[in-house]
Design a protein around this motif. Structure first.
Motif, PDB file in Angstrom:
ATOM      1  N   LEU A 115       0.773  -1.421  -0.296  1.00  0.00           N
ATOM      2  CA  LEU A 115      -0.083  -0.125   0.274  1.00  0.00           C
ATOM      3  C   LEU A 115       1.043   1.430   0.084  1.00  0.00           C
ATOM      4  N   LEU A 118     -10.996   6.459  -9.314  1.00  0.00           N
ATOM      5  CA  LEU A 118     -11.421   5.286  -8.576  1.00  0.00           C
ATOM      6  C   LEU A 118     -10.221   4.324  -9.285  1.00  0.00           C
ATOM      7  N   ARG A 174      -5.358  13.294  -8.622  1.00  0.00           N
ATOM      8  CA  ARG A 174      -4.903  13.027  -7.616  1.00  0.00           C
ATOM      9  C   ARG A 174      -4.556  14.516  -7.132  1.00  0.00           C
ATOM     10  N   PHE A 183     -10.411  18.745  -0.043  1.00  0.00           N
ATOM     11  CA  PHE A 183     -10.915  17.797   1.134  1.00  0.00           C
ATOM     12  C   PHE A 183      -9.732  17.693   1.918  1.00  0.00           C
ATOM     13  N   LEU A 232     -16.973  10.677  -6.932  1.00  0.00           N
ATOM     14  CA  LEU A 232     -17.111  10.940  -5.180  1.00  0.00           C
ATOM     15  C   LEU A 232     -19.017  10.357  -4.847  1.00  0.00           C
ATOM     16  N   ALA A 280     -18.394   6.736  -4.944  1.00  0.00           N
ATOM     17  CA  ALA A 280     -17.287   5.805  -3.922  1.00  0.00           C
ATOM     18  C   ALA A 280     -17.967   6.282  -2.330  1.00  0.00           C
ATOM     19  N   GLY A 281     -18.196   8.110  -2.528  1.00  0.00           N
ATOM     20  CA  GLY A 281     -19.378   7.722  -0.926  1.00  0.00           C
ATOM     21  C   GLY A 281     -20.335   7.298  -0.691  1.00  0.00           C
ATOM     22  N   THR A 299     -20.501   3.979   0.347  1.00  0.00           N
ATOM     23  CA  THR A 299     -19.985   3.826   1.831  1.00  0.00           C
ATOM     24  C   THR A 299     -20.268   4.141   3.358  1.00  0.00           C
ATOM     25  N   LEU A 353     -16.464   1.683  11.764  1.00  0.00           N
ATOM     26  CA  LEU A 353     -15.737   1.201  10.905  1.00  0.00           C
ATOM     27  C   LEU A 353     -15.528  -0.173  10.518  1.00  0.00           C
ATOM     28  N   LEU A 381      -9.432  -4.877  -0.233  1.00  0.00           N
ATOM     29  CA  LEU A 381      -8.748  -4.414  -1.523  1.00  0.00           C
ATOM     30  C   LEU A 381      -8.033  -4.690  -1.799  1.00  0.00           C
ATOM     31  N   ARG A 410      -4.591  -5.082  -5.381  1.00  0.00           N
ATOM     32  CA  ARG A 410      -3.906  -3.945  -6.037  1.00  0.00           C
ATOM     33  C   ARG A 410      -3.085  -5.149  -6.950  1.00  0.00           C
ATOM     34  N   LEU A 448      -7.930  -0.610   8.208  1.00  0.00           N
ATOM     35  CA  LEU A 448      -7.786  -0.367   6.751  1.00  0.00           C
ATOM     36  C   LEU A 448      -9.148  -0.141   6.228  1.00  0.00           C
ATOM     37  N   SER A 449     -10.072   1.178   7.076  1.00  0.00           N
ATOM     38  CA  SER A 449     -11.479   0.907   6.297  1.00  0.00           C
ATOM     39  C   SER A 449     -11.305   2.068   6.236  1.00  0.00           C
ATOM     40  N   PHE A 500     -14.270  14.135   4.674  1.00  0.00           N
ATOM     41  CA  PHE A 500     -15.377  14.789   4.610  1.00  0.00           C
ATOM     42  C   PHE A 500     -16.221  13.164   4.658  1.00  0.00           C
ATOM     43  N   GLN A 560     -19.241  13.963   7.467  1.00  0.00           N
ATOM     44  CA  GLN A 560     -20.699  13.628   6.991  1.00  0.00           C
ATOM     45  C   GLN A 560     -21.354  13.278   8.034  1.00  0.00           C
TER      46      GLN A 560
HETATM   47  C1  HEM Z   1     -17.213   5.366   5.139  1.00  0.00           C
HETATM   48  C2  HEM Z   1     -16.677   5.804   4.159  1.00  0.00           C
HETATM   49  C3  HEM Z   1     -16.182   5.641   3.128  1.00  0.00           C
HETATM   50  C4  HEM Z   1     -15.199   4.123   3.406  1.00  0.00           C
HETATM   51  C5  HEM Z   1     -15.462   3.550   4.087  1.00  0.00           C
HETATM   52  C6  HEM Z   1     -14.646   4.975   2.196  1.00  0.00           C
HETATM   53  C7  HEM Z   1     -13.364   4.249   1.430  1.00  0.00           C
HETATM   54  C8  HEM Z   1     -12.654   3.640   1.026  1.00  0.00           C
HETATM   55  C9  HEM Z   1     -11.525   3.036   0.362  1.00  0.00           C
HETATM   56  C10 HEM Z   1     -11.647   1.699   0.926  1.00  0.00           C
HETATM   57  C11 HEM Z   1     -10.533   3.427  -0.326  1.00  0.00           C
HETATM   58  C12 HEM Z   1      -9.876   2.751  -1.108  1.00  0.00           C
HETATM   59  C13 HEM Z   1      -8.492   3.151  -0.266  1.00  0.00           C
HETATM   60  C14 HEM Z   1      -7.263   2.016  -0.764  1.00  0.00           C
HETATM   61  O1  HEM Z   1      -7.771   1.542  -1.268  1.00  0.00           O
HETATM   62  O2  HEM Z   1      -6.539   1.651  -0.287  1.00  0.00           O
HETATM   63  C15 HEM Z   1     -11.480   4.132  -0.776  1.00  0.00           C
HETATM   64  C16 HEM Z   1     -10.501   5.543  -2.407  1.00  0.00           C
HETATM   65  C17 HEM Z   1     -11.723   6.678  -2.875  1.00  0.00           C
HETATM   66  N1  HEM Z   1     -13.004   7.310  -1.534  1.00  0.00           N
HETATM   67 FE1  HEM Z   1     -13.871   6.542  -0.334  1.00  0.00          FE
HETATM   68  N2  HEM Z   1     -14.602   5.757   1.328  1.00  0.00           N
HETATM   69  C18 HEM Z   1     -15.486   6.919   2.180  1.00  0.00           C
HETATM   70  C19 HEM Z   1     -16.180   8.011   1.587  1.00  0.00           C
HETATM   71  C20 HEM Z   1     -15.673   8.496   0.447  1.00  0.00           C
HETATM   72  C21 HEM Z   1     -16.061   9.734  -0.182  1.00  0.00           C
HETATM   73  C22 HEM Z   1     -17.556  10.273   0.460  1.00  0.00           C
HETATM   74  C23 HEM Z   1     -15.677   9.948  -0.630  1.00  0.00           C
HETATM   75  C24 HEM Z   1     -15.652  11.292  -1.626  1.00  0.00           C
HETATM   76  C25 HEM Z   1     -16.789  11.943  -1.448  1.00  0.00           C
HETATM   77  C26 HEM Z   1     -14.842   9.092  -1.117  1.00  0.00           C
HETATM   78  C27 HEM Z   1     -13.996   9.008  -2.164  1.00  0.00           C
HETATM   79  C28 HEM Z   1     -12.807   8.521  -2.759  1.00  0.00           C
HETATM   80  C29 HEM Z   1     -11.920   8.193  -3.377  1.00  0.00           C
HETATM   81  C30 HEM Z   1     -12.397   9.426  -5.341  1.00  0.00           C
HETATM   82  C31 HEM Z   1     -11.587   7.257  -4.004  1.00  0.00           C
HETATM   83  C32 HEM Z   1     -10.375   7.209  -4.978  1.00  0.00           C
HETATM   84  C33 HEM Z   1      -8.875   7.413  -4.460  1.00  0.00           C
HETATM   85  C34 HEM Z   1      -7.418   7.075  -5.167  1.00  0.00           C
HETATM   86  O3  HEM Z   1      -7.717   5.676  -5.841  1.00  0.00           O
HETATM   87  O4  HEM Z   1      -6.643   8.049  -5.774  1.00  0.00           O
HETATM   88  N3  HEM Z   1     -14.889   8.327  -0.441  1.00  0.00           N
HETATM   89  N4  HEM Z   1     -12.649   4.848   0.043  1.00  0.00           N
END
Ligand code: HEM
Length: 491
Positions: A86, A111, A123, A130, A294, A297-298, A301, A357, A366, A368, A427-428, A441, A445
């Motif tokens: 990671l 994503l 990125r 944020f 967004l 992903a958001g 979750t 979480l 996760l 890769r 790792l959540s 964020f 929220q």
């Molecule tokens: C409780 C809520 C959330 C959880 C548990 C969560 C969890 C995750 C996880 C596990 C990943 C992958 C990380 C990795 O591969 O190492 C991820 C990526 C991402 N999340 Fe979240 N997320 C949440 C909320 C959000 C929100 C609210 C947004 C946007 C407003 C968001 C946007 C993204 C984006 C854009 C990525 C991709 C980042 C990248 O690849 O550079 N997530 N999230």
């Protein structure tokens, strides 16, 4: 008749090829090898997160070899290896390995992106949305959504019968507000035009499970059949983003939302990463794809995180009482408003959210893809094009890191105890360079909604036993129920 026989023959050949391609890949390398992961998922009633946990618990070995169709895959248990994948050896593992079709406009987002230079540039450009100071400015959007959410469930008793779906309405609306701002004409943020789209885009179904299976098992099919994962949302979503960008180009009012930042980027023209030399024009389509990411992903979750938190609170009346006390202390006797600083003061709520979480990570594993041959700290060789799986749900329930792991105990995350958690075992939100960009964020929220909700409602006590939905990546229990009981204004 001949046609049917040919089709059956083709299917049999595909299955034979599928089952034989990597069956001894790891055995040959002296690593324990088990059945193909996608195959196991397809013929199993459980979610992929639970399947990975079963494997993690069953085998002592620190590396478990498997495959995902034509791709050899390695399930990791060793924390040092996980850290290398990671973070430390990011250059060898920057991709999630999700196959996307270059014509799939909405899938070409942060994503899913596997192109290192493009991902890095986007990125870098999106991260400023944020930061703490930006979130402070944006808090009014989150707070308005949380307040509208409470009104919605106060005024519509029947919505409380399906708590997950009403939470989804809130998370979609509040992400919508953070992306597009709040139109002064909009009285209620809960009337989000994106709800249906966000719901459909991530809801697990037989069709999506098959799609995930085929695109992982036979990546070349994605391009051959011009397979667009989010094709059905393209016209609607790109159309809305174009319209909003156009109407906001001449609007000088500051809104502190995602669109404001994208307009700024568009004003400066071509974006460039000076370290890699990569250039990209932030067209409306590029902006639309990132906004879409967004949502997908958001929304799901955060809805799941809220849902599991409330389920655990209904299971743990002492924790619920302590939380009510903290929240009432912040609101005070007559004051019915919540500021950014108030939310920051809700320390016990923060601990409850972290524990929820931990126990129910919304993304249960996760993934890769190895992008260049490398060696893990445990001396295992990983070849280019091997998938690596990090079983988050299993790690979070490992007694070695979390004693009495099935017990819901927010004290694990008290400021003192949190210091002693081993690195890379929580790792959540992922870790390293591709860690969730929306972490801060999301936490804001979640806490704003829970603070408002528990100010106005309490929960009937019950015994919750999860039945997770069969999902290829998420941990969900959307049919679980808890009774929300209105409280007197001040108890
Ligand atoms: C409780 C809520 C959330 C959880 C548990 C969560 C969890 C995750 C996880 C596990 C990943 C992958 C990380 C990795 O591969 O190492 C991820 C990526 C991402 N999340 Fe979240 N997320 C949440 C909320 C959000 C929100 C609210 C947004 C946007 C407003 C968001 C946007 C993204 C984006 C854009 C990525 C991709 C980042 C990248 O690849 O550079 N997530 N999230």
């Amino acid at each position: 008749m001949l046609f049917i026989v040919l089709i059956i023959l083709c299917i049999v050949l595909i299955i034979v090829k599928y089952k034989t391609t990597n069956y001894d890949y790891w055995k040959k390398r002296n690593i324990l090898q088990i059945d193909d992961l996608l195959w196991t998922f397809l013929f199993n009633k459980r979610s992929m997160s639970e399947i990975c946990k079963d494997i993690y618990d069953k085998y002592e070995a620190t590396h478990i070899g498997t495959s995902m169709g034509s791709t050899p895959a390695l399930i990791l248990k060793d924390v040092e290896d996980i850290q290398a994948v990671l973070a430390g050896d990011f250059q060898s593992f920057y991709s999630r390995g999700i196959q996307i079709n270059p014509n799939d406009i909405l899938a070409d987002n942060l994503l899913f992106m596997g192109d290192y230079r493009k991902w890095k540039l986007i990125r870098q450009k999106l991260s400023p949305v944020f930061t703490s100071s930006k979130l402070k400015n944006m808090f009014y959007l989150i707070e308005k959504s949380a307040r509208d959410f409470i009104e919605l469930i106060e005024d519509n008793r029947h919505l409380r019968k399906q708590p997950f779906s009403v939470l989804y309405t809130y998370t979609t609306a509040s992400i919508g507000a953070a992306i597009f701002g709040i139109d002064t004409q909009t009285k209620n943020t809960m009337e989000s035009p994106f709800l249906d789209m966000a719901w459909k885009a991530v809801k697990p179904s037989f069709k999506t499970n098959i799609q995930v299976f085929l695109s992982n098992a036979f990546p070349s099919l994605v391009n051959i059949f011009n397979f667009k994962v989010f094709g059905e949302h393209e016209d609607f979503f790109v159309g809305i983003v174009k319209k909003v960008l156009e109407s906001r180009r001449h609007d000088t009012k500051r809104r502190h939302d995602f669109i404001e930042m994208c307009l700024e980027l568009q004003k400066h023209g071509i974006m460039q990463d000076f370290t890699t030399g990569y250039e990209l024009n932030p067209t409306d389509e590029v902006v639309a794809a990132q906004a879409f990411a967004l949502f997908i992903a958001g929304a799901d979750t955060t809805a799941n995180a809220l849902h599991f938190t409330l389920l655990e609170l209904s299971n743990n009346p002492k924790i619920l009482t302590k939380l009510h006390k903290e929240i009432d202390g912040i609101f005070g006797t007559f004051r019915e408003e919540l500021s950014y600083n108030d939310v920051e003061k809700l320390q016990y709520l923060d601990m409850v959210v972290s524990e929820s979480l931990r126990k129910y990570p919304p993304i249960g594993f996760l993934q890769r893809l190895c992008t260049k041959d490398t060696v893990l700290p445990s001396k295992v060789n990983v070849e280019k094009d091997t998938a690596v799986v990090i079983p988050v749900f299993a790690i979070h329930r490992d007694e070695k890191y979390y004693p009495q792991a099935d017990v819901f105990d927010p004290e694990r995350f008290s400021p003192r105890n949190v210091q002693s958690l081993p690195k890379f075992t929580y790792l959540s939100f992922g870790e390293g360079n591709r860690v969730c960009i929306g972490t801060r964020f999301a936490r804001l929220q979640l806490k704003a909604a829970l603070a408002w909700l528990l100010r106005r409602f309490t929960l009937a006590e019950q015994n919750y036993t999860p039945t997770f939905e069969k999902s290829s990546f998420a941990l969900r229990d959307p049919n679980a129920y808890y009774e929300l009981i209105p409280r007197d204004p001040v108890e």
